[in-house]
Design an enzyme around this catalytic site. Structure first.
Site, PDB file in Angstrom:
ATOM      1  N   ASP A   6       5.178   0.216   5.264  1.00 53.35           N
ATOM      2  CA  ASP A   6       4.950  -0.269   6.476  1.00 53.35           C
ATOM      3  C   ASP A   6       5.842  -1.537   7.004  1.00 53.35           C
ATOM      4  OD1 ASP A   6       2.922  -0.978   8.402  1.00 53.35           O
ATOM      5  OD2 ASP A   6       2.113  -2.564   7.294  1.00 53.35           O
ATOM      6  N   ASP A  65       5.002  -4.534   9.524  1.00 55.40           N
ATOM      7  CA  ASP A  65       4.283  -5.910   9.811  1.00 55.40           C
ATOM      8  C   ASP A  65       3.483  -6.304   8.619  1.00 55.40           C
ATOM      9  OD1 ASP A  65       4.795  -6.494  12.852  1.00 55.40           O
ATOM     10  OD2 ASP A  65       4.093  -4.397  12.606  1.00 55.40           O
ATOM     11  N   ASP A 118       0.052  -3.376   3.858  1.00 53.70           N
ATOM     12  CA  ASP A 118      -0.861  -4.662   3.730  1.00 53.70           C
ATOM     13  C   ASP A 118      -2.204  -4.287   4.291  1.00 53.70           C
ATOM     14  OD1 ASP A 118      -1.061  -6.212   6.701  1.00 53.70           O
ATOM     15  OD2 ASP A 118       0.239  -4.613   6.448  1.00 53.70           O
TER      16      ASP A 118
END
EC number: 3.1.3.-
Length: 451
Positions: free
Chosen positions: A16, A18, A312
């Site tokens: 991922d 961000d 996250d």
């Protein structure tokens, strides 16, 4: 399943973007996100101007793992068995007797015993990442305002929050310089983003040199992705990745069928025609994990290539990648950064100290005095019995769906690729999969109540 996990045994390493590869300066980015929504609500929807003023102390309300009941304006923290550990109405915490009256020891009405329950619904919203969390504080203050000024007991403000999100984050917002968020990050990316340290850049190259296929799968649109990657990795960032997928619309990328989410090519950041399948590496938009996996089979020459994905968000990354695709998953959990002895890890480069004046929000990964530990909490005992400690629902999901959890990619970047991490599932311990250390609060309370 094997007790240990190591990157050397994986064929494909996916990321991922961000809050995973790209780390944000959280006190700055949180305030920007809050302001981008608050200004919209005040100027476009007529909400109270009080929302525009936020103090450093206000940020203590933010804690990952909270759920907002959209109808009654209550925020709740859940135990692993679905009972309510703490609750607030807006920002006002419920006293123990009010909590007992409202929720008792029963499962929360929206709880589904499977820990993979949906994090999004028309009736509630779970806050599980740092883009979401400033919205928790804003929504809580909206409830405060409507309760105080209008005496409201039921609420319908969520449609206005969604409008604020769409205004600031819609696909065309970056190009159009629309809203507050994108224009500000474009103007001063160094204020909000940390560059990847050399150790991480070398580690990515080491993975490539070892023959791993590298993926970048982000729900950010291609133009914002490019800005982030050029800032954190350099202008040649695309050379590191075999496949880049933007506007991936996770978790649907993993859960939806290929016909629902076909891949699309990009031309000048505009999405083109739908593709019947994915035939070669490159940069794509939207898409689905099934077609991606077929391409990975071709690229590796293996019938079942082993994929690990770093992310996250439990809702968008970890749960769907494990549940639908059976990938290995590495959870980036910044709550591990500030956990040891209650002292946040030194994470800001020295040159940034003092650069931006004024009192700042605490980093969102630090302990909330309002909500207590992200990992455990106490339940008051019945009469004449002691309080007992229980795992939170968020903590249970980590050990159920993550292979391992780390505070940042930097934390593992200097380890050899054949380093053997202990998996969460290797034994009954809830602390096994945390690297480099389990949360102190878990280490000190290994024998917790589980229900």
């Amino acid at each position: 399943m094997a007790q240990h996990f190591c990157l050397a045994s994986c064929d494909v390493v996916g990321f991922d973007l961000d809050h995973t590869l790209c780390r944000y300066n959280l006190p700055e980015s949180a305030l920007l996100i809050y302001n981008s929504f608050a200004q919209f609500l005040v100027k476009e929807k007529g909400y109270d101007k009080e929302l525009l003023t936020v103090t450093p102390e206000d940020w203590d309300f933010c804690s990952k793992g909270l759920a907002l009941d959209l109808e009654d304006g209550h925020f709740i923290k859940l135990a692993d068995n679905g009972t309510v550990l703490r609750a607030s109405h807006g920002t006002k915490m419920m006293a123990p007797e009010v909590l007992a009256e409202q929720y008792g020891r029963k499962e929360w009405k929206h709880f589904i015993s499977d820990t993979g329950m949906a994090s999004r619904s028309g009736k509630y919203y779970f806050y599980d990442n740092y883009f979401d969390l400033p919205g928790a504080l804003l929504c809580a203050r909206v409830v405060d305002s409507l309760t105080k000024n209008n005496g409201q007991k039921t609420f319908d403000f969520w449609k206005d929050v969604v409008a604020a999100i769409q205004h600031n984050y819609k696909v065309s917002a970056f190009k159009e310089n629309c809203g507050i968020y994108f224009p500000e990050v474009k103007r001063d990316p160094g204020r909000y983003l940390y560059s990847c340290p050399e150790s991480v850049k070398k580690w990515l190259q080491q993975l490539k040199n070892a023959g791993k296929i590298l993926l970048l799968i982000t729900s950010s649109h291609s133009d914002y992705c490019r800005l982030l990657c050029e800032h954190i990795l350099g202008n040649d960032f695309a050379d590191l990745f075999d496949i880049v997928i933007t506007n991936a619309l996770k978790p649907g990328f993993f859960s939806h069928s290929p016909s629902q989410r076909p891949f699309r090519t990009l031309e000048n950041d505009e999405e083109q025609e739908a593709l019947p399948s994915l035939d070669k590496p490159g940069w794509y938009s939207q898409g689905n994990a099934a077609h991606l996996y077929e391409l990975l089979k071709k690229m590796t020459g293996k019938p079942e290539p082993k994929v690990v994905y770093f992310g996250d968000s439990m809702h968008s990354d970890i749960f769907p990648a494990r549940h639908y695709s059976n990938w290995e998953t590495v959870l980036i959990l910044e709550e591990l950064r500030g956990d040891r002895d209650g002292k946040p890890e030194e994470s800001e480069p020295l040159e940034k100290k003092g650069k931006y004046e004024g009192p700042k929000a605490k980093p969102l990964y630090t302990l909330s005095k309002t909500w207590g530990s992200f990992f455990i909490d106490s339940v008051s005992g019945l009469e004449n019995t002691e309080d007992s400690l229980v795992y939170t629902w968020s903590c249970k999901r980590i050990s159920t769906y993550s292979t391992i959890a780390i505070p940042s990619i930097e934390a593992i970047a200097e380890l050899p690729l054949d380093y053997k991490f202990t998996r969460f599932s290797s034994n009954s311990s809830k602390t096994a999969g945390y690297y480099p250390n389990p949360p102190l609060v878990l280490s000190n309370n290994e024998k917790l109540t589980t229900k």
